[in-house]
Design a protein around this motif. Structure first.
Motif, PDB file in Angstrom:
ATOM      1  N   THR A  14     -45.386   2.839  46.636  1.00 31.68           N
ATOM      2  CA  THR A  14     -45.040   1.480  46.170  1.00 31.68           C
ATOM      3  C   THR A  14     -45.906   0.565  46.945  1.00 31.68           C
ATOM      4  OG1 THR A  14     -42.992   2.482  45.380  1.00 31.68           O
ATOM      5  CG2 THR A  14     -43.155   0.152  45.655  1.00 31.68           C
ATOM      6  N   VAL A  15     -46.663  -0.271  46.223  1.00 30.67           N
ATOM      7  CA  VAL A  15     -47.458  -1.208  47.061  1.00 30.67           C
ATOM      8  C   VAL A  15     -46.885  -2.534  46.745  1.00 30.67           C
ATOM      9  CG1 VAL A  15     -49.785  -2.343  47.298  1.00 30.67           C
ATOM     10  CG2 VAL A  15     -49.467   0.026  46.509  1.00 30.67           C
ATOM     11  N   SER A  16     -46.564  -3.349  48.226  1.00 35.37           N
ATOM     12  CA  SER A  16     -45.952  -4.701  47.970  1.00 35.37           C
ATOM     13  C   SER A  16     -47.262  -5.627  47.770  1.00 35.37           C
ATOM     14  CB  SER A  16     -45.302  -5.014  49.097  1.00 35.37           C
ATOM     15  OG  SER A  16     -44.944  -6.291  49.088  1.00 35.37           O
ATOM     16  N   HIS A  17     -47.384  -6.643  46.763  1.00 35.70           N
ATOM     17  CA  HIS A  17     -48.456  -7.641  46.749  1.00 35.70           C
ATOM     18  C   HIS A  17     -47.977  -8.757  47.586  1.00 35.70           C
ATOM     19  CE1 HIS A  17     -50.124  -5.489  43.213  1.00 35.70           C
ATOM     20  NE2 HIS A  17     -48.934  -5.510  43.029  1.00 35.70           N
ATOM     21  N   GLY A 128     -45.123  13.113  58.157  1.00 29.40           N
ATOM     22  CA  GLY A 128     -46.252  12.290  57.442  1.00 29.40           C
ATOM     23  C   GLY A 128     -46.169  12.769  55.828  1.00 29.40           C
ATOM     24  N   ARG A 129     -45.859  14.351  55.689  1.00 31.25           N
ATOM     25  CA  ARG A 129     -45.890  14.957  54.459  1.00 31.25           C
ATOM     26  C   ARG A 129     -44.759  14.205  53.459  1.00 31.25           C
ATOM     27  NH1 ARG A 129     -46.070  21.260  56.249  1.00 31.25           N
ATOM     28  NH2 ARG A 129     -48.357  21.385  57.321  1.00 31.25           N
ATOM     29  N   ARG A 130     -43.906  13.530  54.044  1.00 32.76           N
ATOM     30  CA  ARG A 130     -42.720  13.272  53.105  1.00 32.76           C
ATOM     31  C   ARG A 130     -43.172  11.999  52.274  1.00 32.76           C
ATOM     32  NH1 ARG A 130     -37.090  12.195  56.057  1.00 32.76           N
ATOM     33  NH2 ARG A 130     -36.849  12.003  53.925  1.00 32.76           N
ATOM     34  N   ALA A 131     -43.056  11.916  50.794  1.00 35.29           N
ATOM     35  CA  ALA A 131     -43.273  11.067  49.885  1.00 35.29           C
ATOM     36  C   ALA A 131     -42.710   9.694  50.168  1.00 35.29           C
ATOM     37  CB  ALA A 131     -42.970  11.244  48.514  1.00 35.29           C
ATOM     38  N   ALA A 132     -43.488   8.969  49.850  1.00 34.86           N
ATOM     39  CA  ALA A 132     -42.992   7.330  50.133  1.00 34.86           C
ATOM     40  C   ALA A 132     -41.653   7.019  49.142  1.00 34.86           C
ATOM     41  CB  ALA A 132     -43.912   6.148  49.666  1.00 34.86           C
ATOM     42  N   THR A 133     -40.750   6.157  50.026  1.00 38.65           N
ATOM     43  CA  THR A 133     -39.752   5.938  49.179  1.00 38.65           C
ATOM     44  C   THR A 133     -39.567   4.234  49.048  1.00 38.65           C
ATOM     45  OG1 THR A 133     -38.403   5.753  51.320  1.00 38.65           O
ATOM     46  CG2 THR A 133     -38.407   7.793  50.342  1.00 38.65           C
ATOM     47  N   ARG A 134     -38.242   4.051  48.470  1.00 35.73           N
ATOM     48  CA  ARG A 134     -38.150   2.524  48.133  1.00 35.73           C
ATOM     49  C   ARG A 134     -37.996   1.608  49.378  1.00 35.73           C
ATOM     50  NH1 ARG A 134     -37.979   0.795  43.096  1.00 35.73           N
ATOM     51  NH2 ARG A 134     -36.791  -1.259  43.583  1.00 35.73           N
ATOM     52  N   ARG A 135     -37.451   2.513  50.490  1.00 29.09           N
ATOM     53  CA  ARG A 135     -37.335   1.843  51.871  1.00 29.09           C
ATOM     54  C   ARG A 135     -38.570   1.839  52.517  1.00 29.09           C
ATOM     55  NH1 ARG A 135     -32.995   0.378  54.953  1.00 29.09           N
ATOM     56  NH2 ARG A 135     -31.463   1.000  53.395  1.00 29.09           N
ATOM     57  N   THR A 137     -41.974   2.241  51.640  1.00 25.75           N
ATOM     58  CA  THR A 137     -42.996   2.079  50.713  1.00 25.75           C
ATOM     59  C   THR A 137     -44.279   2.577  51.202  1.00 25.75           C
ATOM     60  OG1 THR A 137     -43.361  -0.113  51.350  1.00 25.75           O
ATOM     61  CG2 THR A 137     -41.562   0.342  49.659  1.00 25.75           C
ATOM     62  N   TYR A 138     -44.588   2.630  52.360  1.00 31.18           N
ATOM     63  CA  TYR A 138     -45.917   3.014  52.718  1.00 31.18           C
ATOM     64  C   TYR A 138     -45.913   4.442  53.093  1.00 31.18           C
ATOM     65  CZ  TYR A 138     -48.040  -1.374  52.659  1.00 31.18           C
ATOM     66  OH  TYR A 138     -48.650  -2.572  52.328  1.00 31.18           O
ATOM     67  N   GLY A 139     -44.699   5.248  53.467  1.00 29.34           N
ATOM     68  CA  GLY A 139     -44.673   6.732  53.549  1.00 29.34           C
ATOM     69  C   GLY A 139     -44.265   6.610  54.947  1.00 29.34           C
ATOM     70  N   TRP A 302     -54.785   1.896  59.571  1.00 29.27           N
ATOM     71  CA  TRP A 302     -54.256   3.322  59.671  1.00 29.27           C
ATOM     72  C   TRP A 302     -52.888   3.605  59.354  1.00 29.27           C
ATOM     73  CZ3 TRP A 302     -57.729   7.324  59.985  1.00 29.27           C
ATOM     74  CH2 TRP A 302     -58.778   7.220  60.366  1.00 29.27           C
ATOM     75  N   ILE A 303     -52.516   4.489  58.708  1.00 29.75           N
ATOM     76  CA  ILE A 303     -51.150   4.878  58.233  1.00 29.75           C
ATOM     77  C   ILE A 303     -51.004   6.458  58.838  1.00 29.75           C
ATOM     78  CG2 ILE A 303     -49.132   5.157  57.024  1.00 29.75           C
ATOM     79  CD1 ILE A 303     -49.996   2.651  55.532  1.00 29.75           C
ATOM     80  N   GLY A 304     -50.983   6.926  59.887  1.00 26.03           N
ATOM     81  CA  GLY A 304     -50.814   8.297  60.168  1.00 26.03           C
ATOM     82  C   GLY A 304     -52.330   8.342  60.570  1.00 26.03           C
ATOM     83  N   HIS A 305     -52.988   9.530  59.743  1.00 18.94           N
ATOM     84  CA  HIS A 305     -54.211   9.901  59.900  1.00 18.94           C
ATOM     85  C   HIS A 305     -54.888   9.365  58.538  1.00 18.94           C
ATOM     86  CE1 HIS A 305     -52.234  13.507  59.336  1.00 18.94           C
ATOM     87  NE2 HIS A 305     -53.096  13.634  58.203  1.00 18.94           N
ATOM     88  N   ARG A 306     -54.536   8.472  57.805  1.00 18.20           N
ATOM     89  CA  ARG A 306     -55.142   8.020  56.693  1.00 18.20           C
ATOM     90  C   ARG A 306     -55.334   6.556  56.586  1.00 18.20           C
ATOM     91  NH1 ARG A 306     -57.857  11.904  54.278  1.00 18.20           N
ATOM     92  NH2 ARG A 306     -56.839  13.879  54.465  1.00 18.20           N
TER      93      ARG A 306
END
Length: 370
Positions: A14-17, A128-135, A137-139, A302-306
């Motif tokens: 989920t991307v916040s504009h 870091g493997r967990r999917a992003a959530t609504r809380r 949003t960047y994982g 950077w968010i983790g190694h991505r």
């Protein structure tokens, strides 16, 4: 055409504009640039031929697979290095008990602490493997930053313990026994740490994990401090009773230098610092995209190694929404090829105002920060 932000519809996160006003360069009114680089057509032709010869995809499922694979490689590197350093530390600890060497004690504690830094990093890779959530949003990739802080604290604690042990031995000198065993343990510590350093650095660079690379450099420095224990054993063999605690203090100083470098790395990552060369590469790639008149605000983090990117590009204001969208897609595509470890980009299209036209962002100016 009104300014618009483009996010690929299949993007999993989920991307916040951010609609805050941002400055961006404009060309002179009425002046149009068909292409800024004469080699752009050749570069695009080579790129398309590359796609035909080596097809690949930027779909989110492929990105997720790549992220999972890189985390798995990181975990493998951590557990293998943990086993090697654990065996080394146990062997050294046995000789510490037999010989009473405070220099070897400080080195053993540091090696054990270095081995244990695999635990917080391992937890970070799993999160870091967990999917992003609504809380979130960047994982959960920022867990690596938290692990980096834990590593810095661990290094600081080992430095304090080594200093305390050395000062205690200076105040209360005691003889060191089994000097040859101490020397052998020091060599074993160097070999174990150097192997782990090479392994962690190689894997860390391959998957883009600054934390793993930093931990590998930490292990390399530990290896050289292990060699310093040889000096203590040699000095004692020559009859200098204070050689062991003095070398212990030197090891403390070496640990402090590692602490400084590790703290700098973690601070840069927490503050969203990136290599300026990545920003240059991104700007160059964007300016070569057909239809992009200029590159405005560009952000990488950077968010983790991505990596993720947010960028504003200036396009012709008379284009249709569909044409503007196509330019945004091609801009993201160019970024994915130009910036290593980039997994997502938010492209905001700005328009060139006509002569006498008010700034399209005028309605947002009262939201601008000072």
């Amino acid at each position: 055409m009104p300014a618009c932000s483009y996010v690929r519809p299949h993007e999993e996160e989920t991307v916040s504009h951010d609609h805050g006003h941002h400055p961006h360069p404009h060309d002179e009114p009425g002046h149009h640039h068909p292409h800024r680089h004469t080699g752009g057509r050749l570069a695009r032709l080579r790129h398309r031929l590359g796609h035909l010869l080596t097809p690949h995809s930027h779909e989110s499922s492929d990105k997720l697979d790549a992220a999972l694979e890189s985390s798995a490689q990181g975990m493998r590197a951590l557990w293998v290095s943990l086993a090697v350093l654990g065996v080394t530390a146990v062997a050294q600890a046995v000789i510490v008990v037999v010989s009473g060497s405070v220099a070897l004690l400080g080195d053993t504690v540091h090696n054990a602490a270095d081995a244990l830094t695999a635990v917080p990093l391992g937890i970070a890779f799993v999160l870091g493997r967990r999917a992003a959530t609504r809380r979130f949003t960047y994982g959960y990739g920022r867990a690596e930053d938290l692990a980096g802080i834990v590593i810095v604290v661990t290094i600081a604690a080992s430095a304090l313990f080594a200093a305390w042990s050395a000062v205690d031995r200076l105040l209360d000198p005691r003889a060191m026994d089994h000097l040859w065993a101490v020397a052998a343990a020091a060599v074993a510590g160097f070999l174990g740490n150097e192997w782990v350093a090479r392994y962690r650095i190689r894997v860390g660079r391959r998957i883009g994990s600054a934390a793993l690379v930093a931990d590998g450099l930490h292990a390399r420095t530990d290896g050289f401090t292990s060699l310093a224990v040889l000096l203590g054993a040699g000095g004692t063999a020559l009859g200098w009773e204070l050689a062991d605690p003095v070398v212990g203090l030197l090891i403390t100083a070496a640990i402090a230098l590692v602490l400084r470098d590790a703290a700098r790395e973690v601070f840069h990552r927490v503050m969203d610092a990136v290599d300026p060369a990545l920003v240059d590469a991104a700007e160059t790639a964007l300016r070569a995209v057909p239809g992009v008149r200029e590159v405005g605000q560009l952000r990488l983090r950077w968010i983790g190694h991505r990596l993720r990117a947010e960028v504003a590009v200036v396009v012709d204001g008379h284009l249709s929404v569909r044409a503007g969208h196509a330019i945004a897609v091609e801009a993201e595509h160019a970024l994915l090829h130009a910036v290593p470890k980039l997994t997502a980009a938010v492209i905001h299209t700005d328009i060139q105002p006509d002569p006498g036209e008010r700034d399209p962002h005028h309605a947002l100016t009262h939201h601008a920060t000072a």
